[in-house]
Write an enzyme that holds these catalytic residues in place. Structure first.
Site, PDB file in Angstrom:
ATOM      1  N   LYS A 105       0.834  -1.208   0.000  1.00  0.00           N
ATOM      2  CA  LYS A 105       0.000   0.000   0.000  1.00  0.00           C
ATOM      3  C   LYS A 105       0.872   1.264   0.000  1.00  0.00           C
ATOM      4  CE  LYS A 105      -3.124   3.002   0.877  1.00  0.00           C
ATOM      5  NZ  LYS A 105      -4.280   3.270   0.074  1.00  0.00           N
ATOM      6  N   CYS A 110      -3.620  10.766   1.382  1.00  0.00           N
ATOM      7  CA  CYS A 110      -2.933   9.488   1.121  1.00  0.00           C
ATOM      8  C   CYS A 110      -1.561   9.724   0.517  1.00  0.00           C
ATOM      9  CB  CYS A 110      -3.764   8.646   0.173  1.00  0.00           C
ATOM     10  SG  CYS A 110      -5.448   8.459   0.749  1.00  0.00           S
TER      11      CYS A 110
END
Ligand code: SAJ
Length: 421
Positions: free
Chosen positions: A214, A268
């Site tokens: 991720k 993010c």
């Protein structure tokens, strides 16, 4: 999709990831209890309403609640699977995992043999191991999965979300998922959970690799945007149109440069690379520099605005700066970590110009701008252009394509997104 062994799912954290995930699983007829610490969020969802903006999510959530498949609560309850999708903010060079530990503590009393616990929150490598160790400490009566040790009562896995805000419902279903089990059996059970709603590939690995995967995806994008942002500064010095340059270079079959902009925003891409830097501070020169390049871009844009304002100052009246867009990226209403908002705040604080802001996706200015003298929001983007001496394109919302070149005549234009290039 095949009939699942998992009949009831408890989703912890009903934010940008948890709520769509809970709603989509419930839309497949599985019983879902969504848990959030905020009573107002819980009340709203139980009325079939949503508290975030995401295309089509309102209808999916409303339908799931009406059908009785989705309920919200402030406390977890016994279920077959638990999905943790709580925030993991980054403060002062460190990932703050408090919400993960709180969520794990809250489900520990509910756990029974056969359960699955999946962490989805963006986390530094090793977090899922630590969460499993915490659960083991809290429930010594159960054999909680530990890394690589087959045979357990409670299965534990890490499966990062990868959905793009604005396309969440499509990407939740269609994207492939990395499923990182503490053991093979954990990965297999987690795969069952994702098969309920995911038509993409489910790629098995261990939890630590899934955690790093991720972070790697978002750091990859950040480094590539930094390359584009650095190029844009170089090109300006060399009097080359960077947008044309990128387009031309991308005709090469192995080149795919991203788009320069006013900086990188959102919660993010601008954050996750720091998790890698934190984990290996001495070995992350490139990732750290990319972050610094992207974080430096708003200041570069501000310097250009300052020069344009000085140029337009005539003594008769204060120059007007028209700012187009505040969101962190096109076609969303999300202002979190937005470089456009950061630029707007700094322009508003200058005091030597008036500011007209256009942001078609919001109705009121955020508090950080609302109190500024000489700053106002207009619902009419053409008015923002018409009144401005200096027009700054900050977010390439689709709607802005209707602004004609003629409207820009006689104005200083700072186009950070290249829509008029
Ligand atoms: N941006 C540029 N140039 C580009 C692309 C983006 O300046 O060429 C800027 C955007 O304007 C924005 C920022 O980067 O300010 C981030 O936008 P984004 O669209 O690249 O990404 P996010 O933050 O909306 O979502 C990302 C996605 N990650 C990747 O594409 C690798 C998404 O798949 C993740 O699920 C999400 O982060 C997340 O939650 O981690």
């Amino acid at each position: 999709m095949t009939e699942s062994r998992l009949k009831k799912v408890c989703v912890l954290g009903l934010g940008y990831i948890g709520l769509p995930t809970a709603s989509v699983i419930a839309s497949r007829g599985v019983e879902v209890v969504g848990v959030d610490v905020k009573p107002e969020v819980v009340a709203r969802i139980n009325k079939g309403e949503i508290h975030i903006v995401e295309p089509d999510l309102d209808a999916v959530t409303a339908h799931a609640v009406q059908q009785g498949h989705l309920r919200a609560s402030t406390a977890p309850e016994p279920a077959d699977a638990y999905m943790i999708a709580v925030p993991t903010p980054f403060h002062d060079g460190k990932a703050d995992l408090d919400y993960v530990w709180k969520a794990a503590r809250s489900i520990a009393p509910c756990l029974v043999a056969g359960n699955l616990v999946v962490l989805e929150s963006t986390s530094p490598p090793g977090t899922t191991d630590k969460m499993a160790a915490l659960l083991a400490e809290l429930r010594p009566d159960l054999k909680i999965a530990q890394p690589g040790v087959e045979g357990c009562d409670v299965h534990v896995a890490y499966c990062p979300e990868r959905v793009l805000p604005g396309r969440v419902l499509t990407e939740l279903v269609e994207n492939s998922r990395v499923v990182g089990g503490m053991t093979q059996a954990c990965a297999a059970l987690a795969e069952d959970l994702y098969r309920i709603f995911c038509s993409g590939e489910l790629l098995r690995t261990n939890a630590r690799t899934a955690e790093m995967c991720k972070l790697t995806e978002n750091a990859f994008r950040d480094v590539n945007i930094a390359f584009a942002n650095e190029l844009s500064i170089v090109c300006e010095k060399l009097d080359i149109n960077v947008w044309e340059l990128v387009k031309l270079a991308n005709h090469h079959p192995r080149v795919n440069i991203l788009q320069p902009g006013p900086g990188v925003g959102g919660h993010c891409i601008a954050v996750d690379p720091w998790f890698i830097v934190e984990a290996a501070p001495d070995d992350t020169r490139l990732i750290r520099t990319a972050r610094e390049v992207n974080d430096g871009k708003p200041k570069y844009v501000l310097d250009k605005i300052a020069a344009a304002v000085a140029d337009k100052a005539s003594g008769k009246r204060r120059p007007v700066v028209g700012l187009l867009g505040l969101a962190f990226k096109p076609d969303v209403d999300d202002l979190r970590e937005s470089p456009a908002l950061q630029i707007a705040e700094a322009v508003a604080a200058r005091g030597d110009c008036d500011v007209v802001v256009s942001e078609p996706h919001i109705e009121h200015l955020p508090a950080s701008l609302a109190n500024g003298a000489g700053v106002r929001l207009t619902a009419d983007m053409h008015e923002a252009v018409r009144e401005a001496d200096v027009v700054v394109m900050l977010v390439n919302h689709r709607l802005y394509q209707t602004i004609a070149r003629d409207e820009l005549a006689g104005k200083t234009v700072i186009d950070t997104r290249g829509i008029w290039s």
